[in-house]
Design a protein around this motif. Structure first.
Motif, mmCIF file in Angstrom:
data_model
loop_
_atom_site.group_PDB
_atom_site.id
_atom_site.type_symbol
_atom_site.label_atom_id
_atom_site.label_comp_id
_atom_site.label_asym_id
_atom_site.label_seq_id
_atom_site.Cartn_x
_atom_site.Cartn_y
_atom_site.Cartn_z
ATOM 1 N N LEU A 147 0.856 -1.209 -0.151
ATOM 2 C CA LEU A 147 0.016 0.108 -0.174
ATOM 3 C C LEU A 147 0.813 1.181 0.143
ATOM 4 O O LEU A 147 1.892 1.379 0.474
ATOM 5 N N GLY A 148 0.169 2.265 -0.554
ATOM 6 C CA GLY A 148 1.193 3.398 -0.634
ATOM 7 C C GLY A 148 0.455 4.514 -1.568
ATOM 8 O O GLY A 148 -0.522 4.023 -2.043
ATOM 9 N N HIS A 149 0.533 5.647 -1.348
ATOM 10 C CA HIS A 149 0.189 6.902 -1.998
ATOM 11 C C HIS A 149 0.754 6.672 -3.545
ATOM 12 O O HIS A 149 1.759 6.745 -3.726
ATOM 13 N N PRO A 150 -0.139 6.864 -4.443
ATOM 14 C CA PRO A 150 0.099 6.705 -5.988
ATOM 15 C C PRO A 150 0.813 8.104 -6.435
ATOM 16 O O PRO A 150 0.395 9.154 -5.983
ATOM 17 N N PRO A 151 1.714 8.221 -7.327
ATOM 18 C CA PRO A 151 2.302 9.244 -7.776
ATOM 19 C C PRO A 151 1.402 9.893 -8.577
ATOM 20 O O PRO A 151 0.286 9.118 -8.743
ATOM 21 N N GLU A 152 1.563 10.975 -9.124
ATOM 22 C CA GLU A 152 0.415 11.924 -9.747
ATOM 23 C C GLU A 152 0.330 11.213 -11.206
ATOM 24 O O GLU A 152 -1.098 11.070 -11.576
ATOM 25 N N THR A 153 0.935 10.276 -11.876
ATOM 26 C CA THR A 153 0.676 10.018 -13.114
ATOM 27 C C THR A 153 0.790 8.302 -12.768
ATOM 28 O O THR A 153 1.529 7.961 -12.297
ATOM 29 N N ASP A 154 -0.096 7.849 -13.838
ATOM 30 C CA ASP A 154 0.056 6.330 -13.910
ATOM 31 C C ASP A 154 1.358 5.788 -14.306
ATOM 32 O O ASP A 154 1.673 4.599 -13.710
ATOM 33 N N GLU A 155 2.164 6.447 -15.127
ATOM 34 C CA GLU A 155 3.301 6.074 -15.472
ATOM 35 C C GLU A 155 4.057 6.016 -14.481
ATOM 36 O O GLU A 155 4.928 5.204 -14.224
ATOM 37 N N GLY A 156 4.281 7.166 -13.554
ATOM 38 C CA GLY A 156 5.178 7.231 -12.248
ATOM 39 C C GLY A 156 4.833 6.051 -11.383
ATOM 40 O O GLY A 156 5.575 5.499 -10.733
ATOM 41 N N SER A 157 3.509 5.563 -11.206
ATOM 42 C CA SER A 157 3.007 4.580 -10.401
ATOM 43 C C SER A 157 3.201 3.112 -10.832
ATOM 44 O O SER A 157 2.903 2.120 -10.201
ATOM 45 N N ASN A 158 3.518 3.036 -12.198
ATOM 46 C CA ASN A 158 3.900 1.783 -12.695
ATOM 47 C C ASN A 158 2.401 0.806 -12.671
ATOM 48 O O ASN A 158 2.559 -0.119 -12.537
ATOM 49 N N ALA A 159 1.433 1.727 -12.715
ATOM 50 C CA ALA A 159 0.207 1.004 -12.775
ATOM 51 C C ALA A 159 -0.227 0.349 -13.721
ATOM 52 O O ALA A 159 0.087 0.830 -14.830
ATOM 53 N N ALA A 160 -0.699 -0.921 -13.563
ATOM 54 C CA ALA A 160 -1.085 -1.559 -15.001
ATOM 55 C C ALA A 160 -2.823 -1.883 -14.635
ATOM 56 O O ALA A 160 -3.039 -2.567 -13.483
ATOM 57 N N ARG A 161 -3.564 -1.527 -15.523
ATOM 58 C CA ARG A 161 -4.831 -1.958 -15.786
ATOM 59 C C ARG A 161 -4.892 -2.796 -17.058
ATOM 60 O O ARG A 161 -5.157 -2.386 -17.942
ATOM 61 N N LYS A 162 -4.650 -4.220 -16.723
ATOM 62 C CA LYS A 162 -4.416 -5.064 -17.849
ATOM 63 C C LYS A 162 -6.193 -5.343 -18.360
ATOM 64 O O LYS A 162 -6.826 -4.875 -17.734
ATOM 65 N N GLY A 163 -5.923 -5.594 -19.622
ATOM 66 C CA GLY A 163 -7.223 -5.823 -20.460
ATOM 67 C C GLY A 163 -7.987 -7.239 -19.984
ATOM 68 O O GLY A 163 -7.447 -7.942 -18.948
ATOM 69 N N ARG A 164 -8.975 -7.441 -20.074
ATOM 70 C CA ARG A 164 -9.937 -8.346 -19.701
ATOM 71 C C ARG A 164 -10.471 -9.205 -20.928
ATOM 72 O O ARG A 164 -10.598 -8.495 -22.015
ATOM 73 N N LEU A 165 -10.530 -10.368 -20.694
ATOM 74 C CA LEU A 165 -11.354 -11.393 -21.911
ATOM 75 C C LEU A 165 -12.918 -10.573 -21.809
ATOM 76 O O LEU A 165 -13.388 -10.175 -21.055
ATOM 77 N N PRO A 166 -13.286 -10.703 -23.387
ATOM 78 C CA PRO A 166 -14.783 -10.086 -23.402
ATOM 79 C C PRO A 166 -15.840 -10.796 -22.846
ATOM 80 O O PRO A 166 -15.520 -12.152 -22.392
ATOM 81 N N SER A 167 -16.908 -10.165 -22.764
ATOM 82 C CA SER A 167 -18.004 -10.704 -21.725
ATOM 83 C C SER A 167 -18.493 -12.079 -22.681
ATOM 84 O O SER A 167 -18.846 -13.141 -21.754
ATOM 85 N N GLU A 168 -18.423 -11.831 -23.816
ATOM 86 C CA GLU A 168 -19.102 -13.149 -24.719
ATOM 87 C C GLU A 168 -18.088 -14.377 -24.496
ATOM 88 O O GLU A 168 -18.483 -15.359 -24.490
ATOM 89 N N THR A 169 -16.819 -14.389 -23.975
ATOM 90 C CA THR A 169 -16.221 -15.295 -23.462
ATOM 91 C C THR A 169 -16.472 -15.803 -22.316
ATOM 92 O O THR A 169 -16.436 -17.121 -21.907
ATOM 93 N N LEU A 170 -16.694 -14.809 -21.274
ATOM 94 C CA LEU A 170 -16.833 -15.288 -19.880
ATOM 95 C C LEU A 170 -18.039 -15.787 -19.534
ATOM 96 O O LEU A 170 -18.260 -16.497 -18.419
ATOM 97 N N ILE A 171 -19.124 -15.090 -20.465
ATOM 98 C CA ILE A 171 -20.461 -15.845 -19.890
ATOM 99 C C ILE A 171 -20.720 -17.219 -20.909
ATOM 100 O O ILE A 171 -20.723 -16.940 -22.138
ATOM 101 N N VAL A 172 -20.585 -17.953 -20.257
ATOM 102 C CA VAL A 172 -20.644 -19.246 -21.307
ATOM 103 C C VAL A 172 -22.229 -19.880 -21.186
ATOM 104 O O VAL A 172 -22.000 -21.135 -21.798
ATOM 105 N N GLY A 173 -22.987 -19.369 -20.697
ATOM 106 C CA GLY A 173 -24.339 -19.880 -20.888
ATOM 107 C C GLY A 173 -25.322 -18.933 -20.361
ATOM 108 O O GLY A 173 -25.084 -18.071 -19.429
ATOM 109 N N LYS A 174 -26.667 -18.880 -20.850
ATOM 110 C CA LYS A 174 -27.656 -18.049 -20.452
ATOM 111 C C LYS A 174 -28.845 -18.866 -20.419
ATOM 112 O O LYS A 174 -29.313 -19.431 -21.624
ATOM 113 N N PHE A 175 -29.787 -18.495 -19.249
ATOM 114 C CA PHE A 175 -30.989 -19.557 -19.524
ATOM 115 C C PHE A 175 -32.139 -18.466 -19.121
ATOM 116 O O PHE A 175 -31.916 -17.485 -18.394
#
Lengths: 175, 175
Positions: A147-175
Motif C-alpha cells: 500500500l502507498g499513495h500513488p504518484p500523480e501519473t499512472d506512468e510514475g506509479s507503474n500502474a497496470a490496468r490489464k485488459g480482460r477477456l470479453p464478456s462473450e467469452t466469460l458468459i458461457v451460458g444464458k438461461f
C-alpha cells in the motif's frame, strides 16, 4: 451498463506498484481492515486474520521474500492476510472468502485514492513471511497487499490496468 | 474511519434471501458480470466463467440441488460462477480470485439496490448443477449467487447482516 461511485471503484481498481513517501496513515489502514472485516464467509466463520505493517524495517524484511521486492521496498504500508486454519470449515470456500476480503481491501483503497498491489508470488516463501510477522502456528499466509499513495501519473506509479477477456467469452451460458 | 459511497456499499452489503416479483433485468445482470470481469487474478489469468439465469424453470431446477432451495425458488435471477480448470495456474490463488469476482458481484448488487445471496452449500451437488447449466467439462462450480429485488423491509427480505469479530481479534499483529 449501470454506473455509480461504487461500480466505478470496482471497474477502475488497478495494481499500483510505485508510491510516494507520504504515509498511508492509521485511519486509512483501519478503514481497509474494516472493509475486509465485513466480507462474507460461509457460516459467517470469518477465517481471515491480518497483520498491518508500517515499519520501514519490517516492510523491507518482508520484501526479501518475493521477487517483487521493489514494490514492498517502495510501499509505505502493507497488510498481511492470513487464513486461520483453526476456524476452517471448508478449505476452498474459506479461501474464496479470503479472496472476497482481499478484494474489499483493494476496492476500498481505490475509493480512498490509495494505491495497492496484491502480492501472491510471496506465498512461495510463506513460512519465512509467517515467521517474520510472528503469527500463531495456525495462521497460513494467503497474500500480502502493498500500500502507498500513488504518484500523480499512472506512468510514475507503474500502474497496470490489464485488459480482460470479453464478456462473450466469460458468459458461457444464458438461461 | 473514512467513509464514502464505495465503502458504504462494502460495509452495508448483506445476504438478501427473499425478493419481489420485479425482474432483475438484462442491464443489471450485465453490470454485475462486468464488475466480476474486472476482478484481479494472478498473472491476469481470469479463471472465472459465468452462467446467467433468468428462466423461472431453470432457477427452480437449480434450486432442487440445495437445501436452501427457497432462496432460488423465490429469486428472479441467478449467476452460476465457475472455475475454468483449463486456465488454472495455481489452484488456491485462482480460488481467491474467484472469491474476489464473487465479492465484486455482491458489492455491485448492493450498490444497485439489488438483493443477493451467495450460495455455497450447493457445491455438495456440484456435478448435478454443472449438468443442469450445460457447462463444458473443464468448468467447476464455485458458487451460485441468487438475485432479486429486495422487499421494502429487511424483515420481508429475510436479510441477515450478521455480526463480525472485533478488529482487535482480527488484527493479530502490528509492525
Amino acid at each position: 451498463m449501470k454506473l455509480n461511485e461504487t461500480i466505478k471503484s470496482i471497474l477502475e481498481r488497478k495494481s499500483v506498484r510505485r508510491y510516494t513517501d507520504e504515509p498511508v496513515g492509521e485511519e486509512t489502514l483501519s478503514t481497509l481492515v474494516e472493509a475486509a472485516r465485513w466480507a462474507p464467509s460461509g457460516l459467517n466463520n470469518q477465517p481471515w486474520r491480518f497483520v498491518t505493517i508500517e515499519s520501514r524495517e519490517k516492510l523491507d524484511e518482508v520484501a526479501g521474500f518475493t521477487k517483487y521486492a521493489k514494490i514492498l521496498n517502495n510501499s509505505t504500508a502493507a497488510i498481511g492476510v492470513f487464513l486461520d486454519t483453526s476456524t476452517i470449515y471448508h478449505r476452498e470456500k474459506d479461501i474464496q472468502s479470503i479472496g472476497a476480503a482481499i478484494e474489499n481491501i483493494l476496492i476500498a483503497a481505490e475509493a480512498l485514492g490509495v494505491g495497492a498491489c496484491w502480492l501472491g508470488e510471496i506465498l512461495n516463501r510463506r513460512e519465512e513471511v509467517e515467521k517474520a510477522l510472528e503469527v500463531a502456528p495456525t495462521l497460513e499466509l494467503m497474500a500480502v497487499i502493498a500500500l502507498g499513495h500513488p504518484p500523480e501519473t499512472d506512468e510514475g506509479s507503474n500502474a497496470a490496468r490489464k485488459g480482460r477477456l470479453p464478456s462473450e467469452t466469460l458468459i458461457v451460458g444464458k438461461f
